[in-house]
Every structure is written in structure tokens, then in C-alpha cells.
Design an enzyme around this catalytic site. Sequence first.
Site, mmCIF file in Angstrom:
data_model
loop_
_atom_site.group_PDB
_atom_site.id
_atom_site.type_symbol
_atom_site.label_atom_id
_atom_site.label_comp_id
_atom_site.label_asym_id
_atom_site.label_seq_id
_atom_site.Cartn_x
_atom_site.Cartn_y
_atom_site.Cartn_z
ATOM 1 N N LYS A 131 0.971 -1.266 0.244
ATOM 2 C CA LYS A 131 -0.004 -0.215 -0.035
ATOM 3 C C LYS A 131 0.914 1.290 0.105
ATOM 4 O O LYS A 131 1.932 1.167 0.531
ATOM 5 C CB LYS A 131 -0.950 0.008 1.337
ATOM 6 C CG LYS A 131 -2.113 0.855 0.756
ATOM 7 C CD LYS A 131 -3.261 0.050 0.383
ATOM 8 C CE LYS A 131 -4.515 1.078 -0.132
ATOM 9 N NZ LYS A 131 -5.541 0.076 -0.160
ATOM 10 N N ASP A 171 -7.148 4.342 -4.678
ATOM 11 C CA ASP A 171 -7.752 3.946 -3.315
ATOM 12 C C ASP A 171 -8.407 5.359 -2.720
ATOM 13 O O ASP A 171 -8.508 5.846 -3.767
ATOM 14 C CB ASP A 171 -6.553 3.473 -2.176
ATOM 15 C CG ASP A 171 -7.247 3.100 -0.921
ATOM 16 O OD1 ASP A 171 -8.016 1.990 -1.004
ATOM 17 O OD2 ASP A 171 -7.240 3.798 0.028
HETATM 18 P P1 NDP Z 1 -12.952 7.431 -2.758
HETATM 19 O O1 NDP Z 1 -12.040 8.511 -2.500
HETATM 20 O O2 NDP Z 1 -13.743 7.362 -4.062
HETATM 21 O O3 NDP Z 1 -14.215 7.670 -1.673
HETATM 22 C C1 NDP Z 1 -14.021 7.597 -0.437
HETATM 23 C C2 NDP Z 1 -15.334 8.018 0.473
HETATM 24 O O4 NDP Z 1 -15.251 7.756 1.840
HETATM 25 C C3 NDP Z 1 -15.807 9.444 0.057
HETATM 26 O O5 NDP Z 1 -17.396 9.551 0.088
HETATM 27 C C4 NDP Z 1 -15.315 10.181 1.410
HETATM 28 O O6 NDP Z 1 -15.804 11.428 1.643
HETATM 29 C C5 NDP Z 1 -15.415 9.003 2.293
HETATM 30 N N1 NDP Z 1 -14.257 9.130 3.453
HETATM 31 C C6 NDP Z 1 -13.146 9.143 3.182
HETATM 32 N N2 NDP Z 1 -12.201 9.222 4.128
HETATM 33 C C7 NDP Z 1 -13.119 9.552 5.234
HETATM 34 C C8 NDP Z 1 -12.857 9.901 6.510
HETATM 35 N N3 NDP Z 1 -11.716 9.963 7.277
HETATM 36 N N4 NDP Z 1 -14.059 10.346 7.388
HETATM 37 C C9 NDP Z 1 -15.261 10.025 6.723
HETATM 38 N N5 NDP Z 1 -15.477 9.735 5.445
HETATM 39 C C10 NDP Z 1 -14.473 9.561 4.566
HETATM 40 O O7 NDP Z 1 -12.553 6.137 -2.107
HETATM 41 P P2 NDP Z 1 -12.805 4.655 -2.514
HETATM 42 O O8 NDP Z 1 -14.552 4.489 -2.682
HETATM 43 O O9 NDP Z 1 -11.914 4.245 -3.625
HETATM 44 O O10 NDP Z 1 -12.520 3.872 -1.174
HETATM 45 C C11 NDP Z 1 -13.502 3.675 0.018
HETATM 46 C C12 NDP Z 1 -13.105 2.647 0.895
HETATM 47 O O11 NDP Z 1 -13.025 1.452 0.204
HETATM 48 C C13 NDP Z 1 -11.509 2.862 1.446
HETATM 49 O O12 NDP Z 1 -11.589 2.089 2.844
HETATM 50 C C14 NDP Z 1 -10.748 1.882 0.413
HETATM 51 O O13 NDP Z 1 -9.421 1.446 1.009
HETATM 52 C C15 NDP Z 1 -11.448 0.756 0.292
HETATM 53 N N6 NDP Z 1 -11.405 0.111 -1.238
HETATM 54 C C16 NDP Z 1 -11.098 0.724 -2.362
HETATM 55 C C17 NDP Z 1 -10.874 -0.097 -3.294
HETATM 56 C C18 NDP Z 1 -10.963 0.561 -4.687
HETATM 57 O O14 NDP Z 1 -10.832 -0.241 -5.653
HETATM 58 N N7 NDP Z 1 -10.974 1.937 -4.838
HETATM 59 C C19 NDP Z 1 -10.870 -1.461 -3.067
HETATM 60 C C20 NDP Z 1 -11.039 -2.062 -1.997
HETATM 61 C C21 NDP Z 1 -11.181 -1.277 -0.887
HETATM 62 P P3 NDP Z 1 -15.124 12.845 1.690
HETATM 63 O O15 NDP Z 1 -15.178 12.914 0.044
HETATM 64 O O16 NDP Z 1 -16.066 13.916 2.288
HETATM 65 O O17 NDP Z 1 -13.773 12.718 2.057
HETATM 66 O O1 2IT Z 2 -7.855 -1.738 -0.767
HETATM 67 C C1 2IT Z 2 -7.714 -2.384 -2.131
HETATM 68 O O2 2IT Z 2 -7.755 -3.466 -2.379
HETATM 69 C C2 2IT Z 2 -7.502 -1.191 -3.144
HETATM 70 N N1 2IT Z 2 -7.591 -0.107 -3.018
HETATM 71 C C3 2IT Z 2 -7.390 -1.830 -4.600
HETATM 72 C C4 2IT Z 2 -5.994 -2.272 -4.932
HETATM 73 C C5 2IT Z 2 -5.596 -2.530 -6.321
HETATM 74 O O3 2IT Z 2 -4.379 -3.069 -6.393
HETATM 75 O O4 2IT Z 2 -6.504 -2.535 -7.126
#
Ligand code: NDP
Ligand code: 2IT
Length: 450
Positions: A131, A171
Site C-alpha cells: 500500500k 484507493d
Molecule cells: P473515494 O475517495 O472514491 O471515496 C471515499 C469516500 O469515503 C468519500 O465519500 C469520502 O468522503 C469518504 N471518506 C474518506 N475518508 C473519510 C474519513 N476519514 N471520514 C469520513 N469519510 C471519509 O475512495 P474509495 O471509494 O475508492 O474507497 C473507499 C474505501 O474502500 C476505502 O476504505 C478504501 O481503502 C476501500 N477500498 C477501495 C478499493 C478501490 O478499488 N477503490 C478496493 C478495496 C477497498 P469525502 O469525499 O468527504 O472525503
Molecule cells: O484496498 C484495495 O484493495 C484497493 N484499494 C485496490 C488495490 C488494487 O491494487 O487494485
Amino acid sequence: MEYTINHPYLNDLMQKVIAKNPSEPEFYQAVHEVLQSIEPILDQHPELIEKQILDRLVEPERQIMFRVAWVDDSGKIQVNRGFRVQFNSAIGPYKGGIRLHPSVNLGVLKFLGFEQVFKNSLTGLPMGGAKGGSDFDPKGKSDNEVMAFCQSFMRELYRHIGPDLDVPAGDIGTGAREVGFMFGQYKKIANEFTGVLTGKGLSFGGSLARTEATGYGLCYFTNCMLAKKGTSFEGKTVVVSGAGNVAIYATEKAQQLGAKVVALCDSTGYIYDKDGIKLDVVKDIKEVRRARISEYVKAVPTAEYHDGRKGIWTIPCDIALPCATQNELDLDDAKALVANGVKFVAEGANMPTTPEAIAYFQSNNIYYAPGKASNAGGVATSGLEMAQNSMRYSWTFEEVDAKLKGIMEGIFKAADETATKIGHEDNLVMGANIAGLLKVANAMLAQGCI
Ligand code: NDP
Ligand code: 2IT
């Protein structure tokens, strides 16, 4: 929180992790969850202790920290800190996302890298765990500033990554725009066009369905949980937290499968739409305009907006899908959800549920899935993007989506069967941790003292 474990060896290892990694509570939380859950297999697998597999697993193979200096639109130099934690490469090249958020620090990235090792193992694809990220905040920055940051970040990171070494992706705060800027800079410096990042644009090696993959995969996994209990998404009420990549596509798939999603949030507040979220409105706000979720009620006046995101867990639902960030759902939230009749909780985010909330769900017979199993669809599809890049070929959306569905069903089966085998039926935390661990442990044993 006290990070004690009954088993003396595991407890001793946990205390060493705390002593060696000061002020990294998220990392302790992730390690504690895994160590605590593997006790039932220690008798059948003495090598885990005798060959120091566990001691090696909790120590990242390599941690990189660097200065990221860039010039903002006013001409001022800004300084951020960049990181890449290459946690474990026993089963394949390091793989995992890049998080851009002011809360990023080494401990957060170590928790995420540690989780990624088990998650990637569960996908069945040959990917190690890593990461990276920075405390850079993309919010309120111009495209030009985001590009300046991404280029500076890659000017250092490029020497530590490569298509057969370490393949970053998106992420929190890192989407197609940021991956595009980083890819362009890598290509220029390395003088090569390779699949060194995933989540790329479709015109330069990105995979169809990668954007949708984490959210869709979460729903495919949840569907397996529902099926095991003789039910489905059809007619269910769902609350999804977050409004980013994962939340949006979890909402889309849940709706396609016949559920009604009634709430979403961002870090400032939540929306409640009793008639069901209009996803085209959300996509316009979040993907096109990069605005706040509060804008939703301007387009849909019958919906409600509430300041503060915590209230989202007081909305009655059958299924809760936390898709925002770590520790966003605590014991009080769990109590409110259970009192309002929730039956299924599956994590789209990484570690969104606190340990106390997980214990509450489990003791109240709520079927709960940990993120490292239920959100693995994103990285799995990244693995499929790597495969397509290596072949210099691209599959159709339907082909990638079908493979994603098969992988999520495979992860459910592995976690479910493992849980049953050790006498803890439906404990997907134990099932996922043990199934993910054993594959990595076998590879480490076979490769000797690494
Ligand atoms: P985005 O940046 O697209 O969206 C994040 C969302 O979560 C936004 O709505 C944001 O609100 C909110 N958020 C982020 N940080 C905080 C915080 N500290 N407190 C409150 N709300 C928060 O990210 P993703 O959708 O890609 O990721 C969301 C989660 O999923 C994370 O935990 C990530 O690690 C996990 N994940 C993502 C993957 C991917 O492929 N993208 C794969 C697997 C897991 P705001 O805009 O107000 O900050
Ligand atoms: O938390 C996760 O699994 C991710 N943000 C996706 C990582 C990736 O390499 O696609």
C-alpha cells in the site's frame, strides 16, 4: 483498546509489534484481528510458530518514505510526505492502492498493506501485498495542482515499482485522473509502456469493469451470504456509507439485484432518500462535479440531508455496507443497526467496523463479512488488468465481470468452508484470515528464510 490475546505466543508477538511500531494503532488493530483469529489452527500448523512465519508476516519486507515537493497555482512550493509499504511478495509482485488523504501516515499504510496480503491471497491470483500514498489532500485542488503533485510523487516512486515488481492502483483520493497522471510520468521517466499501474484509462491499457469492480464484487459476495441464509437482495433495504468509487458501484449493483438503497454519505453528512437513491444524480455530483453529497437534495427535494455522517447508521435497513473508511462504524452504531433490524453487514471499505462493533454483530447473530474478503473485487480486477496488459489484449466488460463474479464466489466458498472446518461456522473473519494466511505461509516455507 487492549491488544491482548489468550495464547501466550500470539500475545507475546502482539506486544512485540506494539513495542516495535510506536503510535500505529490502526496497524495494531489489523494485526490483532488476524493473530487472534488463527488460534484454532496452531496445533495443526506448528510451522507457523516453529519457522517464525507469523513473526515474519508482521514485518513489512520494505518501507519507503520520501519528500514530495510541488508548486501550487499561486507559485508556492508545497511539501507532502510520500510512502510505499511493500509488505509481502511471497506469492507475487507487490500489489495495492495509493491513498491520498490528509490522514495518511505510516501506521495507516501498514494496516492497509498488511490486510492487502491476505486479501490478495484470497483472490487466487498471484499478487503480493503493498500500500502507498501521501498526506496530500486532493479536495479543493485544481487539476493542475493534482497533476503537479502526482508527477512529483512518481518522480521518486518510479524507481521502486515495475510491472513485475510492484503495481500500484487507486484507493481513497486516487481515481482515474490521478492514475493517469502517475502513469504518464512513469512512462516518461522509465521510457517504457508497461502495465505498471492498474485502474488506468480504457484507452491506455485499463480494464473494462475495473471502475465498477469493488462495489460490484461486494454485492456478489453479499449475494453469497444472502443465498446461504436462503434469501437475496430482492426487496431488501440497504444503507451504504461513503459516496466514492466503492459506494457508488455497490449502490448500482444492489439496485440491479432488486434492493432499495436509501442512504449514502461523505465525510460532512448523509442523505436519506426513502424512495431509493437516484444514482445518476450522485454520479453527477461526485464523479463529474467533485462536489459535496449535500447537493443531492437540490436535485431531489423529497430527500433529506443531515450534517454529520454518523447518523447514517440510525436508518433502519436489512443490509449495511460500510464503504467509506476505517473505523467509521463503532459499537454505538452497531447497537443502533441491530436494534433497527439489520441482518447482514459486509465491508466495502478496509476495516470500517471497530473490533467492539464486530464482536457485537457476531454475538447478535448478524452475518458479518470483513473487507479483506468482501472488498477483494477491486484488486482481483486489477489482477485481471495485469493479465490483459501482459497478453496485450482486452476482454469485454461481460468477460471481466463474469470472472470477477467467479472470483468473489470463490472467496466466499474458501472463507465459508474454512470457518466450518475449524468449527466456527459463519465466522467469516476466521475463515478469511486462515484461508488467506495458509497460502502465503506455504509459499514462504517453500522459499526458505525470506
Ligand atoms: P473515494 O475517495 O472514491 O471515496 C471515499 C469516500 O469515503 C468519500 O465519500 C469520502 O468522503 C469518504 N471518506 C474518506 N475518508 C473519510 C474519513 N476519514 N471520514 C469520513 N469519510 C471519509 O475512495 P474509495 O471509494 O475508492 O474507497 C473507499 C474505501 O474502500 C476505502 O476504505 C478504501 O481503502 C476501500 N477500498 C477501495 C478499493 C478501490 O478499488 N477503490 C478496493 C478495496 C477497498 P469525502 O469525499 O468527504 O472525503
Ligand atoms: O484496498 C484495495 O484493495 C484497493 N484499494 C485496490 C488495490 C488494487 O491494487 O487494485
